[in-house]
Design a protein around this motif. Structure first.
Motif, PDB file in Angstrom:
ATOM      1  N   ASP A 114      32.424  97.574  -2.078  1.00  0.00           N
ATOM      2  CA  ASP A 114      31.118  97.860  -2.805  1.00  0.00           C
ATOM      3  C   ASP A 114      31.503  99.075  -4.003  1.00  0.00           C
ATOM      4  O   ASP A 114      31.040 100.083  -3.883  1.00  0.00           O
ATOM      5  CB  ASP A 114      29.681  98.418  -2.078  1.00  0.00           C
ATOM      6  N   ARG A 163      20.251  90.862  -0.012  1.00  0.00           N
ATOM      7  CA  ARG A 163      19.215  92.026   0.395  1.00  0.00           C
ATOM      8  C   ARG A 163      17.964  91.623   0.935  1.00  0.00           C
ATOM      9  O   ARG A 163      17.340  91.955   1.690  1.00  0.00           O
ATOM     10  CB  ARG A 163      19.401  92.997  -0.638  1.00  0.00           C
ATOM     11  N   GLU A 168      24.367  90.289   4.376  1.00  0.00           N
ATOM     12  CA  GLU A 168      25.624  91.023   3.655  1.00  0.00           C
ATOM     13  C   GLU A 168      25.510  90.378   2.082  1.00  0.00           C
ATOM     14  O   GLU A 168      25.994  89.043   2.355  1.00  0.00           O
ATOM     15  CB  GLU A 168      26.654  91.140   4.341  1.00  0.00           C
ATOM     16  N   ARG A 171      28.303  87.663   1.880  1.00  0.00           N
ATOM     17  CA  ARG A 171      28.375  86.246   2.351  1.00  0.00           C
ATOM     18  C   ARG A 171      28.310  85.157   1.419  1.00  0.00           C
ATOM     19  O   ARG A 171      28.389  83.852   1.918  1.00  0.00           O
ATOM     20  CB  ARG A 171      27.503  86.331   3.350  1.00  0.00           C
TER      21      ARG A 171
END
Length: 213
Positions: A114, A163, A168, A171
């Motif tokens: 991230d 979210r 996640e 995915r």
């Protein structure tokens, strides 16, 4: 109250999409192809029975939402929390240029990290938080039988949806221009992914890499 269905719809193509440039929150309009994509996809979205349309305030999302408004007669409202990721100083640059300037970006992208889009931009996690908060508020304010269409952007739509579902973000793969996600609320309260990256046949395009937001 909570909406019965949430459709997350990515905007049509822009000239910067076509040339592989980082858009972020630059206000780039649809190109001719993008306008055609929105016109082709709008009747497919309309067939899902939308009762409300909310869009990012950036013009490429607003133009796409307008195509659906013309078909349904609904009024579009706007929420700036649905904007694409802020890419900071990468705005307008090609992937190749960013890779030359910041080779660590390539490494982080391949690892699924991230990472921040330039020193002055956002991370995907930050985008996921603001978009999920907006989606939660929007569907929570809707009637129980409502079908809400949220018109936004590729990365923002993907990570915000994840979210929102408490999943996640990595995915899910990138969204095509004018592709949509169809989420249905189960009678027990959780959400089901009925479609992911669906497109009208006329708009079918390879999914973009998420690096080019």
């Amino acid at each position: 109250m909570t909406a019965a269905r949430l459709i997350i719809w990515r905007h049509g193509r822009t000239a910067w999409n076509a040339t592989g440039r980082f858009q972020g929150q630059a206000d780039i309009p649809l190109d001719e192809v993008g306008r055609g994509q929105a016109a082709a996809a709008a009747p497919r979205i309309a067939a899902l029975g939308p009762t409300a349309i909310v869009a990012s305030d950036l013009s490429r999302a607003a133009e796409t939402a307008d195509a659906l408004a013309r078909v349904t007669g609904l009024t579009v409202t706007y929420d700036r929390r649905l904007r694409e990721i802020d890419v900071g100083s990468w705005e307008g640059l090609t992937v190749a240029t960013v890779e030359q300037q910041d080779p660590g970006h390539v490494h982080d992208h391949h690892l699924g990290a991230d990472f921040r889009r330039s020193a002055t931009g956002e991370t995907a996690g930050e985008v996921a938080d603001r978009v999920a908060a907006a989606l939660t508020e929007i569907v929570g304010a809707a009637d129980d039988d409502a079908v809400v269409v949220a018109v936004m952007h590729g990365l923002a739509g993907r990570v915000g949806m994840a979210r929102f579902l408490d999943l996640e973000p990595n995915r899910f793969g990138g969204m095509r221009n004018c592709g949509w996600i169809n989420l249905e609320r189960h009678r027990l309260g959780h959400w089901l992914v009925r479609e992911y990256n669906a497109t009208a046949p006329e708009t079918g395009m390879p999914a973009p890499e998420d690096r080019v937001a």
